[in-house]
Design a protein around this motif. Structure first.
Motif, short mmCIF file in Angstrom:
data_model
loop_
_atom_site.label_atom_id
_atom_site.label_comp_id
_atom_site.label_asym_id
_atom_site.label_seq_id
_atom_site.Cartn_x
_atom_site.Cartn_y
_atom_site.Cartn_z
N PRO A 162 0.82 -1.22 0.00
CA PRO A 162 0.00 0.00 0.00
C PRO A 162 0.85 1.26 0.00
O PRO A 162 1.94 1.30 0.57
CB PRO A 162 -0.81 -0.13 1.30
CG PRO A 162 0.03 -0.98 2.19
CD PRO A 162 0.76 -1.94 1.29
N LEU A 163 0.33 2.30 -0.67
CA LEU A 163 0.97 3.62 -0.66
C LEU A 163 0.06 4.57 0.11
O LEU A 163 -1.10 4.75 -0.24
CB LEU A 163 1.16 4.13 -2.09
CG LEU A 163 1.69 5.57 -2.20
CD1 LEU A 163 3.11 5.66 -1.66
CD2 LEU A 163 1.62 6.06 -3.64
N ARG A 164 0.59 5.13 1.17
CA ARG A 164 -0.15 6.05 2.03
C ARG A 164 0.25 7.49 1.71
O ARG A 164 1.45 7.80 1.66
CB ARG A 164 0.11 5.74 3.50
CG ARG A 164 -0.60 6.66 4.48
CD ARG A 164 -0.25 6.27 5.90
NE ARG A 164 -0.80 4.98 6.24
CZ ARG A 164 -2.03 4.78 6.72
NH1 ARG A 164 -2.84 5.82 6.90
NH2 ARG A 164 -2.45 3.58 7.01
N TYR A 165 -0.72 8.35 1.52
CA TYR A 165 -0.42 9.75 1.27
C TYR A 165 -0.17 10.44 2.61
O TYR A 165 -1.02 10.43 3.50
CB TYR A 165 -1.57 10.45 0.54
CG TYR A 165 -1.29 11.90 0.23
CD1 TYR A 165 -0.39 12.25 -0.77
CD2 TYR A 165 -1.90 12.92 0.96
CE1 TYR A 165 -0.12 13.58 -1.05
CE2 TYR A 165 -1.63 14.26 0.69
CZ TYR A 165 -0.74 14.57 -0.31
OH TYR A 165 -0.46 15.89 -0.59
N PRO A 166 1.01 11.05 2.78
CA PRO A 166 1.34 11.69 4.07
C PRO A 166 0.72 13.08 4.18
O PRO A 166 1.36 14.09 3.87
CB PRO A 166 2.87 11.74 4.03
CG PRO A 166 3.20 11.85 2.58
CD PRO A 166 2.15 11.10 1.84
N ARG A 167 -0.52 13.14 4.58
CA ARG A 167 -1.22 14.41 4.68
C ARG A 167 -0.52 15.31 5.71
O ARG A 167 -0.14 14.84 6.79
CB ARG A 167 -2.66 14.16 5.11
CG ARG A 167 -3.60 15.35 4.90
CD ARG A 167 -5.02 14.93 5.28
NE ARG A 167 -5.94 16.02 5.07
CZ ARG A 167 -6.59 16.23 3.94
NH1 ARG A 167 -6.43 15.39 2.93
NH2 ARG A 167 -7.43 17.24 3.82
N PRO A 168 -0.32 16.60 5.42
CA PRO A 168 0.35 17.48 6.39
C PRO A 168 -0.40 17.54 7.71
O PRO A 168 -1.64 17.54 7.74
CB PRO A 168 0.34 18.84 5.68
CG PRO A 168 0.18 18.53 4.23
CD PRO A 168 -0.66 17.29 4.17
N ALA A 169 0.36 17.60 8.78
CA ALA A 169 -0.27 17.66 10.11
C ALA A 169 -1.07 18.94 10.27
O ALA A 169 -2.17 18.94 10.83
CB ALA A 169 0.80 17.57 11.20
N GLU A 170 -0.55 20.05 9.79
CA GLU A 170 -1.26 21.32 9.85
C GLU A 170 -1.22 21.96 8.47
O GLU A 170 -0.15 22.30 7.97
CB GLU A 170 -0.62 22.26 10.89
CG GLU A 170 -0.73 21.76 12.32
CD GLU A 170 -0.15 22.76 13.31
OE1 GLU A 170 0.23 23.87 12.86
OE2 GLU A 170 -0.07 22.43 14.50
N ASP A 171 -2.37 22.10 7.84
CA ASP A 171 -2.45 22.68 6.51
C ASP A 171 -3.27 23.96 6.58
O ASP A 171 -4.48 23.92 6.79
CB ASP A 171 -3.08 21.68 5.53
CG ASP A 171 -2.99 22.16 4.09
OD1 ASP A 171 -2.52 23.28 3.87
OD2 ASP A 171 -3.40 21.39 3.21
N THR A 172 -2.60 25.08 6.44
CA THR A 172 -3.28 26.38 6.53
C THR A 172 -3.47 27.02 5.16
O THR A 172 -3.86 28.18 5.05
CB THR A 172 -2.46 27.34 7.41
OG1 THR A 172 -1.15 27.50 6.85
CG2 THR A 172 -2.33 26.79 8.83
N SER A 173 -3.20 26.22 4.09
CA SER A 173 -3.29 26.79 2.75
C SER A 173 -4.73 26.87 2.25
O SER A 173 -5.00 27.54 1.26
CB SER A 173 -2.47 25.93 1.78
OG SER A 173 -3.04 24.63 1.67
N GLY A 174 -5.62 26.18 2.91
CA GLY A 174 -7.01 26.16 2.46
C GLY A 174 -7.29 25.15 1.38
O GLY A 174 -8.41 25.04 0.89
#
Length: 364
Positions: free
Chosen positions: A81-93
């Motif tokens: 499996p390939l897991r997308y590493p979503r940012p812990a804090e995303d303030t870009s909207g």
């Protein structure tokens, strides 16, 4: 005047050797048919028309090999499996939605995207380490060397790779980002790269375009075809990584293979532990058009330069054990032997005065 009938000898006066040989039986080849009256103990000589000469074969010195065949499945190996590493804090909207996936069955190579999130690519690079942190000027470590090795392979740097992320590294990264249409930051985030040992084949989509890019997005395998087989406790010793094997395809074609790696033990339907072994086939062209079940042949035992005869030459001796009937000119004699490995219809002789070339009788 009538002549008296000839007196038949008593069993008490019958030759001992005749009785001994009568008690011997051929095993694995039917009842032993002796060639002469002296061997069988018969009163009259055999009719040459009805009693052909015995069939003989020579004792030979050869390598004797015992094989074990195990069924396997031709495929591309274990799907990872390939897991997308979503940012812990995303303030870009940004929404963080999957906007593109490499097609199932396609092969992705170094520098090519595996997927896109918010239309930004996640690119495949080669190496053993995962992208576990952001890399920027001042970073040090093996993951920096891994990144620089890939930048060099892509033609973005001319120097060698080291473990220091310098201004030169950042300049190469900006050139790479410009080619991908990414913001030219000179830093590399875990959301931009994924590492694998080499080219990968897309096996399954776990998310669809439009889904939030959270967790496992797809599964991929290696890009080269291999054979997976299950081994129980009795056979798991065969699959040592590096062991050479023969793979027989469904159409009978045989190709060479090598045990590549072993999976973790898992229970079979009865609860007994089984091990999955993966066999690598170097000649990928030989597998063109092949699919489904194959047979993997392991060498279970090997004896080098040993004396052998066909198994059907063995006879059971009245006093116990085995022997062979040796053809010696116009007569025969029995020689006691000890047996070793049985393989391919032949048997190893570990004791007995039988040099190579000695003719032994095959009972009819």
């Amino acid at each position: 005047m009538p002549q008296p009938a000839a007196r038949r000898p008593d069993r008490e006066t019958e030759p001992v050797i005749g009785r001994t040989r009568l008690r011997r039986r051929a095993v694995l080849g039917g009842t032993l048919a002796a060639a002469t009256g002296a061997v069988t103990g018969c009163d009259a000589a055999p009719d040459p028309v009805t009693a052909p000469p015995p069939k003989t074969v020579p004792v030979v010195r050869e390598d004797l090999v015992e094989f074990t065949d195990v069924p396997g499945e031709l495929g591309f190996g274990e799907a990872v499996p390939l897991r997308y590493p979503r940012p812990a804090e995303d303030t870009s909207g940004a929404l963080g939605l999957v906007t593109w996936l490499a097609p199932v069955g396609s092969t992705v190579t170094r520098g090519r995207p595996l997927l896109r999130v918010d239309d930004q690519p996640l690119v495949l690079l080669y190496g053993p380490l995962p992208a576990y942190r952001a890399l920027a000027v001042g970073s040090r470590g093996k993951d920096v060397r891994q990144l620089e090795t890939n930048l060099s392979a892509l033609g973005l740097t001319k120097g060698g790779a080291d473990e220091r992320y310098t201004a030169a590294t950042a300049a190469a990264v900006r050139r790479w980002q410009r080619a991908l249409g990414l913001p030219e930051t000179g830093t590399v985030a875990p959301q931009q790269v994924a590492y694998a040992a080499g080219p990968v084949r897309i096996d399954t989509h776990l998310l669809r375009v439009g889904d939030p890019a959270d967790g496992e997005v797809l599964r991929h395998t290696g890009a080269t075809r291999s054979v997976a087989l299950r081994l129980d406790e009795k056979r798991r010793h065969l699959a040592v990584p590096g062991t050479t094997v023969t793979v027989r395809l469904a159409d009978g074609v045989e190709v060479g293979g090598t045990v590549d790696r072993l999976g973790l033990p898992t229970p079979d339907p009865t609860g007994e532990p089984e091990l999955t072994a993966y066999v690598r086939v170097a000649d990928q062209a030989a597998l063109a058009g092949a699919a489904g079940q194959v047979t993997v042949r392991f060498t279970a035992q090997r004896r080098s330069a040993v004396l052998t005869v066909p198994v059907t030459a063995l006879v059971a001796l009245a006093e116990g054990g085995y022997g062979v009937q040796v053809a010696d000119g116009t007569t025969t004699r029995y020689v006691a032997v000890r047996t070793g490995l049985f393989a391919g219809g032949r048997v190893e002789l570990t004791a007995g005065d039988l040099p190579p070339g000695t003719l032994v009788v095959i009972p009819r």
